[in-house]
Design an enzyme around this catalytic site. Structure first.
Site, PDB file in Angstrom:
ATOM      1  N   LYS A  24     -12.433   4.855   0.008  1.00  0.00           N
ATOM      2  CA  LYS A  24     -13.506   5.762  -0.668  1.00  0.00           C
ATOM      3  C   LYS A  24     -14.699   5.472  -0.118  1.00  0.00           C
ATOM      4  O   LYS A  24     -15.296   6.575   0.596  1.00  0.00           O
ATOM      5  CB  LYS A  24     -13.486   5.589  -2.385  1.00  0.00           C
ATOM      6  CG  LYS A  24     -14.303   6.621  -2.785  1.00  0.00           C
ATOM      7  CD  LYS A  24     -14.401   6.438  -4.372  1.00  0.00           C
ATOM      8  CE  LYS A  24     -12.947   6.721  -4.805  1.00  0.00           C
ATOM      9  NZ  LYS A  24     -12.788   6.176  -6.168  1.00  0.00           N
ATOM     10  N   ARG A  94     -17.699   3.034  -8.848  1.00  0.00           N
ATOM     11  CA  ARG A  94     -16.189   3.224  -8.659  1.00  0.00           C
ATOM     12  C   ARG A  94     -15.535   2.418  -7.979  1.00  0.00           C
ATOM     13  O   ARG A  94     -15.965   2.010  -6.804  1.00  0.00           O
ATOM     14  CB  ARG A  94     -15.990   4.740  -8.249  1.00  0.00           C
ATOM     15  CG  ARG A  94     -16.675   5.734  -9.232  1.00  0.00           C
ATOM     16  CD  ARG A  94     -16.779   7.064  -8.184  1.00  0.00           C
ATOM     17  NE  ARG A  94     -15.400   7.866  -8.573  1.00  0.00           N
ATOM     18  CZ  ARG A  94     -15.113   8.989  -8.161  1.00  0.00           C
ATOM     19  NH1 ARG A  94     -15.939   9.616  -7.136  1.00  0.00           N
ATOM     20  NH2 ARG A  94     -13.889   9.476  -8.379  1.00  0.00           N
ATOM     21  N   MET A 105      -7.545   2.141 -10.944  1.00  0.00           N
ATOM     22  CA  MET A 105      -8.953   1.490 -11.162  1.00  0.00           C
ATOM     23  C   MET A 105      -9.690   2.283 -11.704  1.00  0.00           C
ATOM     24  O   MET A 105      -9.595   3.540 -12.220  1.00  0.00           O
ATOM     25  CB  MET A 105      -9.258   1.180  -9.534  1.00  0.00           C
ATOM     26  CG  MET A 105      -8.376   0.384  -8.737  1.00  0.00           C
ATOM     27  SD  MET A 105      -8.022  -1.018  -9.147  1.00  0.00           S
ATOM     28  CE  MET A 105      -9.115  -1.959  -8.187  1.00  0.00           C
ATOM     29  N   HIS A 456      -3.179  13.086 -14.220  1.00  0.00           N
ATOM     30  CA  HIS A 456      -2.734  11.767 -14.079  1.00  0.00           C
ATOM     31  C   HIS A 456      -0.997  11.878 -13.758  1.00  0.00           C
ATOM     32  O   HIS A 456      -0.563  11.344 -12.657  1.00  0.00           O
ATOM     33  CB  HIS A 456      -2.726  10.886 -15.230  1.00  0.00           C
ATOM     34  CG  HIS A 456      -2.115   9.211 -14.805  1.00  0.00           C
ATOM     35  ND1 HIS A 456      -1.108   9.139 -15.205  1.00  0.00           N
ATOM     36  CD2 HIS A 456      -2.698   8.318 -14.329  1.00  0.00           C
ATOM     37  CE1 HIS A 456      -0.572   8.004 -15.060  1.00  0.00           C
ATOM     38  NE2 HIS A 456      -1.826   7.342 -14.301  1.00  0.00           N
ATOM     39  N   GLU A 746      28.135 -13.398  10.068  1.00  0.00           N
ATOM     40  CA  GLU A 746      27.696 -13.388   8.710  1.00  0.00           C
ATOM     41  C   GLU A 746      27.651 -14.798   8.266  1.00  0.00           C
ATOM     42  O   GLU A 746      27.296 -15.217   6.989  1.00  0.00           O
ATOM     43  CB  GLU A 746      28.364 -12.338   8.078  1.00  0.00           C
ATOM     44  CG  GLU A 746      29.935 -12.596   7.918  1.00  0.00           C
ATOM     45  CD  GLU A 746      30.612 -11.371   6.910  1.00  0.00           C
ATOM     46  OE1 GLU A 746      29.932 -10.731   6.161  1.00  0.00           O
ATOM     47  OE2 GLU A 746      31.865 -11.203   7.141  1.00  0.00           O
ATOM     48  N   THR A 768      24.285  -9.088   7.284  1.00  0.00           N
ATOM     49  CA  THR A 768      23.174  -9.684   6.811  1.00  0.00           C
ATOM     50  C   THR A 768      23.220 -10.132   5.313  1.00  0.00           C
ATOM     51  O   THR A 768      22.289 -10.847   4.679  1.00  0.00           O
ATOM     52  CB  THR A 768      21.988  -9.112   7.250  1.00  0.00           C
ATOM     53  OG1 THR A 768      21.884  -7.879   6.891  1.00  0.00           O
ATOM     54  CG2 THR A 768      21.540  -9.321   8.703  1.00  0.00           C
TER      55      THR A 768
HETATM   56  C1  PEP Z   1      27.623  -8.321   5.095  1.00  0.00           C
HETATM   57  O1  PEP Z   1      27.813  -9.600   4.397  1.00  0.00           O
HETATM   58  O2  PEP Z   1      26.307  -8.352   5.301  1.00  0.00           O
HETATM   59  C2  PEP Z   1      28.467  -7.386   4.765  1.00  0.00           C
HETATM   60  C3  PEP Z   1      28.212  -6.058   5.360  1.00  0.00           C
HETATM   61  O3  PEP Z   1      29.763  -7.469   4.405  1.00  0.00           O
HETATM   62  P1  PEP Z   1      29.802  -7.392   2.666  1.00  0.00           P
HETATM   63  O4  PEP Z   1      28.469  -6.942   2.174  1.00  0.00           O
HETATM   64  O5  PEP Z   1      30.958  -6.524   2.427  1.00  0.00           O
HETATM   65  O6  PEP Z   1      30.160  -8.892   2.297  1.00  0.00           O
HETATM   66 MG    MG Z   2      29.991  -9.924   4.127  1.00  0.00          MG
END
Ligand code: PEP
Ligand code: MG
Length: 875
Positions: A24, A94, A105, A456, A746, A768
């Site tokens: 602002k 303000r 705010m 709002h 993994e 992951t």
């Molecule tokens: C993972 O582990 O990231 C994956 C893709 O496999 P899952 O979630 O099936 O274990």
């Molecule tokens: Mg997995």
């Protein structure tokens, strides 16, 4: 060392100074700079806010001196004195955060009024009623925001006075009425705070600045920052601006307007105004404002001037503006401009239109859309046919598009509770206020009885991409008794209604919804994103239906097909169970042979859906006990089905139980012990690929993926099994088929020894989910219990299962990428954990050089756009 500057007069700043002056403040400075009519003032910087917190919530003397110096300059400039009994300077105070936080705010208007200067204001304006009305508003606002006295404590006083004097509207109140009200307001303040209402204007100012700083950390602001990922160290600036008055009679007024329609993006000024009203009256939705085009009739000159200013601002900022203005006795003043909040649909339409108008280029257009915002467009709408068959019960304003069906609840807490229990809830309120924010987050949609398109509810819902019907005047909401009435019908808590945010229609009962489509400007913008991005986007899909949805959204392949979900289907679960409890290879083979045709058909469906696009099929992953019955009754039924005695079966089931199944007998470990399972799956995959290849005469690209590898020898053994099995099937059907074999990365050890693992893998896909679990040693199934607390204590900004931990898990990924390429330069790299759909994590994947990310079907467009953003940002 020179003294740090904590305050900037509006004429000293510009729009580039957002992090210091807040949004602002920077825009007020910019508008001042380009010569627009902005009432003069100054901005206390975000650094002053941070210093306030560093100094244990005290405004330092240094800053106080600077405030008063700037105040003095302001007095000189506009020739009015603070607290004067002839012609007093009044200011608004303000907040102004770096990223705008609507409704979060607080604002104080008319600061500087006291028992004496109110007389001065009356004299100077020749309008006693106006002066006392301003004073009354000021006491109420100051008490609410600074003294923390709840608003409702004042409301009934005004209502009572209106009743006594038979006044219809606030504007019918006389000077005497107002004086009575002020007296009673002050009594409340005395009672609540045990002090008189502060009379010194300078005290008022410092208290107000402090209150704005404090509000940076009020509960609502914290929730808003959480939802919108705004860091808490930004702090807020405070704008102190000389007042102009929209409540000085019939040639005064106040309003807000967008340069384009914030719900649809249509290039047409969109907004509202109220004559003889002040600041928050429009936003609060207490009186119903008029559409902006009506201003043309009311005050044609001012309207024309405003339209010119609006156009100028849009061209100057090269983006749709949200402008606040006040008209004081026929003169236009600008109080704020900012890039207008808009729905995803509007954002796309505005961006695409602006490219067409030559205002911005394609890259800027692509950058204008937040990837996660697309989520709004990827949700269902009501089926047309169903909607036409059912009568609407009433209609309000189409405040925020979308379709919502759910049970009604009348306060935020009830909505949150219902949502936590898995209900689809709709929040119904007279009007919403910032206290409702958590309920709004949890609700499917919001319905309010009062308030306009900039109320709002409307503003916040649009920001969240949540369906909202506002200002539905026909419904009589009784929040206390949790019912609303409309047209003689009564709707109680827990009853179903449906809201159409595109039309404002409200329906009784549930309405079926229809899948969204990617077409028009949306498709065009996505095609620009595709031209720009270098990452490929695949999807995680286990069924032909999911695969088709993903392809419709632009998926370029399947990055993860989890085969276990196929095992749970009703007609095959007995065979799956028989396979698991088998006591020897022969028995197991018998069960697997029953499963083979099912699995083959699964893959035929998937290959057909994907055509020539690559498909990564992952071999069985979860611990086997997940497929077994876990109560006595079910064990009994199974024992009859597969002709194994109850006691033996029970023993087997007990035996399969593990202390840490996530770290137990799962993933490739299953195939090390029972190779027949993977053998069956590989045969099914290859048979299906050959069948579809022949039938459709296309090139099928199966990629067979082994989960949970930690040691290269695991993969070596399983790879040999896959090759042997696959090649035999190919040979037997004298087909030719090229398939790939790869592995998930993994398990941390796999990342650390990726050079060895790559000897046996043509591709890596980062899992992951497990990699996060095993790197942090956080059980995926149990982390929910403590991650909330980790976030509260700011150990985590985000749940690491949602946003990739780049420093830790990311480092393992980088190591694996580097080692994998060392062994096999052309190794194919992707990610299939949940992070593949998170824009910030996608950016990381882009930077470490992955070839693709894979995410759930509905996130595919988000990933496409996020990948384009990464390509632009990392150029
Ligand atoms: C993972 O582990 O990231 C994956 C893709 O496999 P899952 O979630 O099936 O274990
Ligand atoms: Mg997995």
């Amino acid at each position: 060392m020179g003294m740090k500057k904590y305050i900037y007069a509006f004429h000293e700043g510009n729009k580039e100074m957002k992090s210091l002056l807040g949004g602002k403040g920077a825009n007020l400075a910019e508008m001042t700079k380009i010569g627009l009519p902005v009432p003069p003032g100054f901005t206390v910087t975000t650094e002053a806010c941070n210093k306030y917190y560093e100094d244990d919530k005290k405004i330092s003397q240094e800053i106080i001196d600077e405030v008063f110096n700037n105040l003095h300059e302001l007095e000189e400039k506009i020739q009015k004195k603070f607290g004067d009994i002839e012609n007093p300077l009044l200011v608004s105070v303000r907040s102004g955060a770096v990223i705008s936080m609507p409704g979060m705010m607080d604002t104080i208007l008319n600061l500087g009024l006291n028992d004496e200067s109110v007389v001065g204001l009356a004299k100077a304006t020749g309008n006693e009623r106006f002066a006392y009305d301003s004073y009354r508003r000021f006491i109420q606002m100051f008490s609410d925001v600074v003294l923390n006295i709840q608003k409702y404590k004042f409301d009934h006083i005004l209502e009572k006075e209106k009743e006594l004097s038979k006044a219809q509207l606030d504007t019918d109140l006389t000077v005497e009425n107002l004086k009575n009200i002020i007296k009673e307001y002050k009594t409340i303040v005395k009672k609540e705070t045990r002090k008189e209402f502060p009379q010194g204007p300078k005290d008022q100012l410092l208290m107000a600045i402090e209150a704005v700083f404090d509000s940076w950390n009020n509960a609502r602001a914290i929730v808003y920052r959480e939802i919108n990922d705004i860091p808490s160290h930004y702090g807020t600036a405070v704008n102190v601006q000389s007042m102009v008055f929209g409540n000085m009679g019939d040639t005064s007024g106040t309003g807000v307007a967008f340069t384009r329609n914030p719900a649809t993006g249509e290039k047409k000024m969109f907004g509202e105004f109220l004559m003889n009203a002040q600041g928050e009256d429009v936003v609060a939705g207490i009186r119903t404002p008029q559409p902006i085009r009506e201003l043309k009739n009311t005050m044609p000159k001012v309207y024309e001037q405003f339209v010119n200013v609006a156009n100028l601002l849009e061209t100057h900022y090269k983006d749709m503006q949200d402008i606040e203005f006040t008209i004081e006795k026929g003169r236009l003043y600008l109080l704020q401009t900012r890039n207008g909040k808009r729905t995803a649909a509007a954002a796309i339409n505005v961006a695409v239109d602006m490219v067409g108008e030559g205002i911005i280029d394609k890259e800027v257009a692509v950058m204008r859309i937040e990837p996660t915002q697309l989520d709004q467009l990827l949700h269902p709408t009501f089926e047309k046919e169903a909607m036409e068959k059912i009568e609407k019960i009433t209609q309000g304003l189409p405040a925020s598009p979308g379709a919502a069906t759910g049970k009604i609840y009348f306060n935020a807490n009830d909505v949150v509770k219902a949502a936590n229990e898995g209900e689809r809830a709709i929040l119904v309120r007279l009007e919403t206020s910032p206290e409702d924010i958590e309920g709004m987050v949890s609700a499917q949609g919001i319905l309010t009885a009062r308030g306009g398109m900039t109320s709002h509810a409307a503003v916040v819902a649009r920001g969240m991409g949540k369906c909202c019907v506002a200002g539905c005047g026909e419904i009589k909401v009784d929040e206390m008794n949790k019912v609303f009435k409309v047209d003689g019908k009564i709707f109680k808590e827990g009853d179903y209604i449906s809201l159409d945010g595109n039309t404002g229609n409200v329906y009784g009962g549930k309405l079926p919804t229809k899948e969204p489509e990617l077409s028009g400007n949306f498709a065009k913008l996505m095609s620009w994103a595709d031209e720009i991005r270098t990452l490929k986007i695949r999807t995680n899909a286990d069924t032909p239906r999911d695969a088709l949805t993903a392809v419709k959204f632009g998926a370029e392949g399947i990055g993860l097909c989890r085969t276990e979900h196929m095992f749970f289907e009703e007609e095959r679960i007995p065979a799956v169970r028989q396979m698991i409890v088998a006591q020897n290879v022969e028995e197991r083979m018998e069960a697997l042979n029953k499963l083979l045709p099912f699995q083959k058909n699964d893959f035929v469906g998937i290959f057909k859906a994907m055509g020539e696009k690559p498909v990564t099929v992952r071999l069985l992953d979860p611990p086997l006990h997940e497929f077994l019955p876990n109560n006595d009754d079910d064990i009994k039924i199974l024992s009859e089905q597969i002709k194994v005695s109850y006691s033996t079966l029970k023993e087997i089931v007990e035996d399969l139980k593990e202390f840490n199944p996530m770290l137990g007998h799962r993933g490739c470990r299953l195939a090390i012990t029972y190779p027949e399972i993977y053998e069956m799956q590989v045969r099914a995959i290859i048979m299906a690929a050959i069948e579809v290849k022949k039938e459709e005469n296309i090139h099928i690209q199966p990629e067979i993926m082994v989960p949970l590898i930690g040691h290269e020898k695991e993969l070596k053994i399983i790879k040999e099994l896959i090759v042997k099995t696959a090649d035999k099937v190919i040979e037997e059907s004298s087909a030719d088929l090229v398939y790939k074999i790869g592995t998930m990365i993994e398990v941390p050890r796999a990342a650390l020894t990726a050079d060895d693992i790559a000897k046996h893998a043509e591709f890596f896909s980062f899992g992951t989910n497990d990699l996060t679990q095993m790197t942090y040693a956080f059980s995926r199934d149990d982390a929910g219990r403590f991650i909330g607390e980790y976030r509260k204590k700011e150990i985590f900004e985000k749940d690491p299962f949602q946003r990739l931990d780049q420093n830790g898990v990311g480092k393992l990924m980088e190591i694996a990428v580097q080692l994998g390429r060392k062994t096999r330069t052309n190794i194919k790299l992707g990610i299939c954990g949940e992070h593949g759909g998170d824009p910030e994590s996608i950016d990381f994947c882009h930077r470490i050089g992955l070839e693709y990310v894979s995410c759930s079907p509905y996130r595919v467009p988000i990933a496409r756009l996020a990948a384009a953003h990464s390509a632009i940002k990392n150029k």
